[in-house]
Write a protein that holds these residues in place. Structure first.
Motif, PDB file in Angstrom:
ATOM      1  N   ASN A 121       2.454   1.950  -3.422  1.00  0.00           N
ATOM      2  CA  ASN A 121       1.517   1.736  -4.596  1.00  0.00           C
ATOM      3  C   ASN A 121       2.001   0.697  -5.516  1.00  0.00           C
ATOM      4  O   ASN A 121       1.970   0.878  -6.784  1.00  0.00           O
ATOM      5  CB  ASN A 121       1.618   3.352  -5.398  1.00  0.00           C
ATOM      6  CG  ASN A 121       1.234   4.370  -4.531  1.00  0.00           C
ATOM      7  OD1 ASN A 121       0.165   4.278  -3.650  1.00  0.00           O
ATOM      8  ND2 ASN A 121       1.787   5.398  -4.694  1.00  0.00           N
ATOM      9  N   PHE A 167      -4.686   3.862  -5.803  1.00  0.00           N
ATOM     10  CA  PHE A 167      -3.255   4.328  -6.217  1.00  0.00           C
ATOM     11  C   PHE A 167      -3.061   5.292  -7.390  1.00  0.00           C
ATOM     12  O   PHE A 167      -2.037   5.691  -7.796  1.00  0.00           O
ATOM     13  CB  PHE A 167      -2.278   2.983  -6.553  1.00  0.00           C
ATOM     14  CG  PHE A 167      -2.324   2.034  -5.741  1.00  0.00           C
ATOM     15  CD1 PHE A 167      -2.094   2.358  -4.079  1.00  0.00           C
ATOM     16  CD2 PHE A 167      -1.963   0.536  -5.932  1.00  0.00           C
ATOM     17  CE1 PHE A 167      -1.992   1.300  -3.349  1.00  0.00           C
ATOM     18  CE2 PHE A 167      -1.753  -0.431  -4.826  1.00  0.00           C
ATOM     19  CZ  PHE A 167      -1.787  -0.032  -3.573  1.00  0.00           C
ATOM     20  N   LEU A 193       0.707  -2.399  -6.881  1.00  0.00           N
ATOM     21  CA  LEU A 193      -0.422  -3.201  -7.133  1.00  0.00           C
ATOM     22  C   LEU A 193      -0.047  -4.919  -7.397  1.00  0.00           C
ATOM     23  O   LEU A 193      -0.910  -5.444  -6.878  1.00  0.00           O
ATOM     24  CB  LEU A 193      -1.228  -2.431  -8.352  1.00  0.00           C
ATOM     25  CG  LEU A 193      -2.527  -3.227  -8.701  1.00  0.00           C
ATOM     26  CD1 LEU A 193      -3.499  -3.065  -7.685  1.00  0.00           C
ATOM     27  CD2 LEU A 193      -3.196  -2.861  -9.932  1.00  0.00           C
ATOM     28  N   ASP A 207      -3.197   7.764  -3.403  1.00  0.00           N
ATOM     29  CA  ASP A 207      -1.648   7.215  -3.568  1.00  0.00           C
ATOM     30  C   ASP A 207      -0.771   7.620  -2.870  1.00  0.00           C
ATOM     31  O   ASP A 207       0.498   7.114  -2.857  1.00  0.00           O
ATOM     32  CB  ASP A 207      -1.143   7.646  -5.049  1.00  0.00           C
ATOM     33  CG  ASP A 207      -1.138   9.070  -5.132  1.00  0.00           C
ATOM     34  OD1 ASP A 207      -1.687   9.992  -4.190  1.00  0.00           O
ATOM     35  OD2 ASP A 207      -0.531   9.470  -6.255  1.00  0.00           O
ATOM     36  N   HIS A 217       0.782  -1.192  -0.110  1.00  0.00           N
ATOM     37  CA  HIS A 217      -0.128  -0.128  -0.030  1.00  0.00           C
ATOM     38  C   HIS A 217       1.061   1.210  -0.079  1.00  0.00           C
ATOM     39  O   HIS A 217       0.578   2.123  -0.778  1.00  0.00           O
ATOM     40  CB  HIS A 217      -0.929   0.157   1.221  1.00  0.00           C
ATOM     41  CG  HIS A 217      -2.331  -0.436   0.978  1.00  0.00           C
ATOM     42  ND1 HIS A 217      -3.218   0.214   0.352  1.00  0.00           N
ATOM     43  CD2 HIS A 217      -2.953  -1.843   0.861  1.00  0.00           C
ATOM     44  CE1 HIS A 217      -4.245  -0.435  -0.099  1.00  0.00           C
ATOM     45  NE2 HIS A 217      -4.138  -1.879   0.683  1.00  0.00           N
TER      46      HIS A 217
END
Length: 335
Positions: A227, A268, A229, A273, A224
């Motif tokens: 950012n 994000f 994914l 973000d 997290h």
């Protein structure tokens, strides 16, 4: 087992307090049971705020019924009986406290009123009142919600608190045969509702997170904050079950659908973000408190709490809850 001992000093002291009108002593004797009664109400209701209210209602009813206490049963038993019936009365008046069927293959139903239970509010006494992880985890609480209220009460009193059938029957003002029949039906339903590979709730209790769980939480928070994914996706099992409560229509049962929903929701992207995370636990489960800083704001503000069920190093259930404005979670509002 809750309250296996015979009535004794507490009961005699309580009776003296009632007879003398000693409200301070009455409060001290009942207040020591607040945390365990609140957990009991939570198992019945699956909602922390409702459990708080019904615990307070229990003490109000106890005061009103104080003259009826004769010491034939232990004070704790008497309070549990009052709490159980307070919860049943609450459920009788509410038509929004049942699981909602979800129109997705394999999704089953969701408990939209479900709230997490902060570990800091669990009973402190490790000898008598410690809450077994198997009976406070979200999966167990959700499974119990699929029981009709009376079956739910029987199941919690008998299989969680360990009460004998006769005591449960007395508390609910039904026959022992009725309690036995209700318990048999309840056990079948709960087992059907518990996730695959879930430990039986009557197996030896565990309380602490494993090293594996702690490592996954750290990786989840790191993904997290970076950012990342792909890093987040790598932590999820393909058959992930995800829900964001109390929002309706958020339940999905694959990691792909969950990630698609997060991406379409802006995760994000600019404005979503800049994250900071704090590891915590609720319901004796690993969790991450997510703090978001939006452009122009100097502080990270509490946004959501993500509760994870982890099996073999993968997240198999992720339940999100809105965390802002819920001081009972014990989380700082800003970082």
């Amino acid at each position: 087992m809750i309250d296996a001992r015979s009535p004794g000093a507490d009961e005699a002291t309580f009776i003296r307090a009632v007879r003398s009108g000693d409200t301070a002593r009455f409060a001290r004797l009942t207040e020591r049971h607040r945390r365990e009664l609140q957990v009991h109400c939570y198992r019945m209701l699956a909602n922390y705020e409702d459990a708080q209210d019904m615990t307070q209602e229990t003490f109000l009813r106890a005061w009103k019924k104080r003259e009826s206490f004769k010491g034939h049963a232990a004070l704790r038993t008497w309070l549990y009986r009052i709490a159980t019936n307070a919860c049943l009365d609450f459920l009788e008046k509410r038509n929004d406290r049942t699981p909602v069927t979800v129109g997705l293959p394999g999704a089953g139903s969701e408990v939209r009123y479900l709230q997490p239970y902060p570990d800091r509010m669990l009973p402190e006494d490790p000898q008598e009142s410690v809450v077994a992880r198997e009976t406070i985890e979200l999966a167990f609480i959700v499974a119990v919600q699929h029981l009709p209220p009376r079956q739910r009460a029987v199941f919690v009193l008998r299989d969680v608190l360990g009460w004998p059938a006769s005591r449960a029957a007395d508390a609910l003002e039904v026959t022992v045969a009725s309690v036995t029949s209700a318990l048999q039906r309840a056990r079948v339903t709960v087992r059907e509702q518990l996730p695959d590979r879930r430990l039986d709730w009557r197996s030896p209790a565990t309380h602490e997170l494993s090293d594996d769980e702690r490592a996954v939480v750290r990786s989840y928070m790191d993904a997290h904050e970076r950012n990342d994914l792909d890093g987040l996706v790598a932590l999820l099992r393909d058959d992930l079950r995800f829900a964001m409560l109390p929002e309706p229509g958020t339940l999905v049962v694959t990691a792909e659908d969950a990630v698609d929903g997060w991406v379409s929701g802006g995760l994000f992207r600019r404005g979503y973000d800049d994250w900071r995370c704090v590891a915590t636990t609720v319901n004796r489960m690993p969790a991450a408190a997510l703090y978001l800083r939006i452009p122009g704001d100097p502080e990270y503000r509490l946004f959501n709490i993500a509760v994870l069920r982890i099996v073999d190093g993968k997240v198999v259930e992720l339940t999100g809850f809105g965390a802002a404005g819920r001081p009972w979670l014990g989380l700082p509002p800003t970082l």
